[in-house]
Structures are given as C-alpha cells and as structure tokens.
Write an enzyme that holds these catalytic residues in place. Structure first.
Site, PDB file in Angstrom:
ATOM      1  N   ALA A   1       0.831  -1.209   0.000  1.00 52.47           N
ATOM      2  CA  ALA A   1       0.000   0.000   0.000  1.00 52.47           C
ATOM      3  C   ALA A   1       0.862   1.254   0.000  1.00 52.47           C
ATOM      4  O   ALA A   1       0.574   2.234  -0.709  1.00 52.47           O
ATOM      5  CB  ALA A   1      -0.925  -0.006   1.216  1.00 52.47           C
ATOM      6  N   TYR A   2       1.921   1.231   0.789  1.00 46.23           N
ATOM      7  CA  TYR A   2       2.825   2.388   0.878  1.00 46.23           C
ATOM      8  C   TYR A   2       3.527   2.623  -0.453  1.00 46.23           C
ATOM      9  O   TYR A   2       3.574   3.751  -0.953  1.00 46.23           O
ATOM     10  CB  TYR A   2       3.836   2.128   1.987  1.00 46.23           C
ATOM     11  CG  TYR A   2       4.824   3.246   2.215  1.00 46.23           C
ATOM     12  CD1 TYR A   2       4.416   4.471   2.718  1.00 46.23           C
ATOM     13  CD2 TYR A   2       6.181   3.058   1.957  1.00 46.23           C
ATOM     14  CE1 TYR A   2       5.328   5.491   2.942  1.00 46.23           C
ATOM     15  CE2 TYR A   2       7.105   4.066   2.186  1.00 46.23           C
ATOM     16  CZ  TYR A   2       6.669   5.284   2.673  1.00 46.23           C
ATOM     17  OH  TYR A   2       7.578   6.288   2.893  1.00 46.23           O
ATOM     18  N   ALA A   3       4.074   1.546  -1.039  1.00 46.83           N
ATOM     19  CA  ALA A   3       4.766   1.688  -2.321  1.00 46.83           C
ATOM     20  C   ALA A   3       3.823   2.183  -3.404  1.00 46.83           C
ATOM     21  O   ALA A   3       4.202   3.010  -4.247  1.00 46.83           O
ATOM     22  CB  ALA A   3       5.401   0.362  -2.715  1.00 46.83           C
TER      23      ALA A   3
ATOM     24  N   SER B   1       1.247   4.118  -3.038  1.00 49.39           N
ATOM     25  CA  SER B   1       0.993   5.545  -2.828  1.00 49.39           C
ATOM     26  C   SER B   1       2.179   6.390  -3.274  1.00 49.39           C
ATOM     27  O   SER B   1       2.015   7.467  -3.856  1.00 49.39           O
ATOM     28  CB  SER B   1       0.661   5.818  -1.355  1.00 49.39           C
ATOM     29  OG  SER B   1       1.803   5.705  -0.522  1.00 49.39           O
ATOM     30  N   LYS B   2       3.382   5.903  -3.030  1.00 49.31           N
ATOM     31  CA  LYS B   2       4.565   6.687  -3.382  1.00 49.31           C
ATOM     32  C   LYS B   2       4.857   6.637  -4.874  1.00 49.31           C
ATOM     33  O   LYS B   2       5.416   7.594  -5.439  1.00 49.31           O
ATOM     34  CB  LYS B   2       5.766   6.199  -2.572  1.00 49.31           C
ATOM     35  CG  LYS B   2       5.642   6.509  -1.079  1.00 49.31           C
ATOM     36  CD  LYS B   2       5.453   7.990  -0.820  1.00 49.31           C
ATOM     37  CE  LYS B   2       5.475   8.348   0.652  1.00 49.31           C
ATOM     38  NZ  LYS B   2       5.351   9.807   0.880  1.00 49.31           N
TER      39      LYS B   2
END
Length: 245
Positions: free
Chosen positions: A153-155, A157-158
């Site tokens: 999820a973090y990757a 978003s980035k």
C-alpha cells in the site's frame, strides 16, 4: 505581512524525522520555515525554538494535510509571516505495513488519502502560489524499486507521488519552478523503526554498502540541494539510499 527577500519554505511533517531535519537544514542556509505538524505540536515547537535560538525564523502550523483548508492555511501563514513561499518540502506521510492479502481496505484507503491526496493538495497549492525561482520537493521511497514485502500500500501511494511530481514539473513550464521527488532508503526514523526487531533492523542495515541505516540528516542534505542550488535538476526522482539494493 512581513516583507522579506529571504527564501521561505513550508515543510510538511516538520515535527519529526526527515521533516524536522530538513527544516533545521534549510534554516541553517538562511531560509525562513513554516514547520507543519499533525499529531505532535510539541516537537514542532521544539523545531521552531531550535531554529529561532540559532538566529533563524520559523513558525509552527498544524492540521491534517489531506484537507485543503489546512494546506491553504500553511501558505497563508508563510505569506503573512514571511512574505511569500519559495519552497515546499512535503515529507508528511504514513506507512502501515501488511501483506496485500491481509491488508484491511480501510487502512489502504487511509494510506492513499494521506500520501496521495495530501501530496496532490499541497502540490496544487504550491503550483498556484510558489514564487518564480522556487522548488517543490515531494517524497517517495526506495521501496518502489526494492519491492520489499508488506509495503504494498505504501509503495503504491509513493509511486503515485512520483507520477504527480514528474507531470507537474512539465506543467510548470516557463514558471522557473523545479519539481523533484526524493526517494530515501531505510532511514532511522520513528516511522521506519516502529515495530521492527533489533535483529531485523541490523539485517536491513547490512544490506547497504555502508552497513548502516540512513539518517534524517543524510536526507536533509539532498533536500537543501534541491531547495537552493539545484536549478538544473527538474522532473527527477532522486534515490537517496547509500546504494541499498
């Protein structure tokens, strides 16, 4: 409104980790700083105090960066207190970890709201209000290339942040404003260290040729470069990770 010829920066997430280090580093170069915080006013005030006691100028301003009124207030404060805005350093973000198969969709939505919507909002305002000669500095992560499990999820978003940044750099053609993204590797911040065992941290550190984690000050040096002298660096994602692979 105070009239000034010095450069003025807004640093989101300026109360902790990379944001705090970036605010201090920019202030050391003579930049006036609006230190944004969401959950930690005390740490933001500590950052402001450290800057002012060293002869710099800084104020704190708080709120949810994914809400447009909050972001607008940051620019209003910068213009009222220091006369305008030249630099946006957008470090604010969240990083819940979970394998994709187990990730709660509400958590996924929260990550995208803070990291993607938040970036879009502050970048949109920066595109409207930053002065010529300015710089927009967003934050991605080396995880988009390292592809570490549990960071889905973090990757995601980035990766969106990188896309927004690269397109905005081209949309600001003729404005003399640079737009770049800093992509740190594993860095010794509370956000990164939370929930990791000493053994795991050592393992991650040893993956780096320097055999250590990055520090917020390491990242802040690149921020200072992009905020000031790097006028011919534009539309780039810069990996600041000591050669992590």
């Amino acid at each position: 409104m105070t009239s000034t010829t010095e450069r003025v920066a807004i640093v989101t997430g300026g109360s902790g980790g990379i944001g705090q280090a970036s605010a201090l580093r920019l202030a050391a170069d003579g930049t006036a700083v609006v230190v944004h915080y969401n959950g930690s006013k005390e740490r933001a005030d500590e950052t402001v105090t450290a800057i002012t006691e060293s002869g710099g100028r800084a104020v704190a301003a708080g709120g949810d960066i994914a809400e447009e009124p909050t972001a607008t207030t940051l620019f209003d404060v910068a213009e009222r207190e220091f006369g305008g805005v030249d630099v946006l350093v957008h470090t604010a973000g969240i990083m819940p970890l979970s394998p994709v198969a187990q990730l709660d969709l509400e958590v996924f939505d929260r990550v995208q709201r803070v990291n993607v919507r938040g970036t879009f909002i502050v970048d949109r305002l920066a595109a409207q209000r930053i002065r010529p000669g300015g710089a927009i500095i967003n934050f991605s992560t080396s995880i988009t290339r390292l592809q570490t499990p549990s960071y889905g999820a973090y990757a995601a978003s980035k990766a969106a942040v990188e896309a927004i940044s690269l397109i905005l750099a081209r949309e600001l053609r003729g404005r003399d404003i640079t737009v770049n993204t800093v992509a740190p590797g594993p860095t010794a911040t509370a956000l990164f260290l939370d929930g990791k065992s000493p053994e795991l941290i050592e393992q991650i550190a040893n993956n780096n040729p320097f055999r250590r984690l990055g520090t917020p000050k390491d990242i802040a040096e690149t921020v200072a470069f992009l905020a000031g002298p790097a006028r011919w660096v534009n539309g780039q994602t810069i990996f600041v990770n000591g050669g992590a692979a």
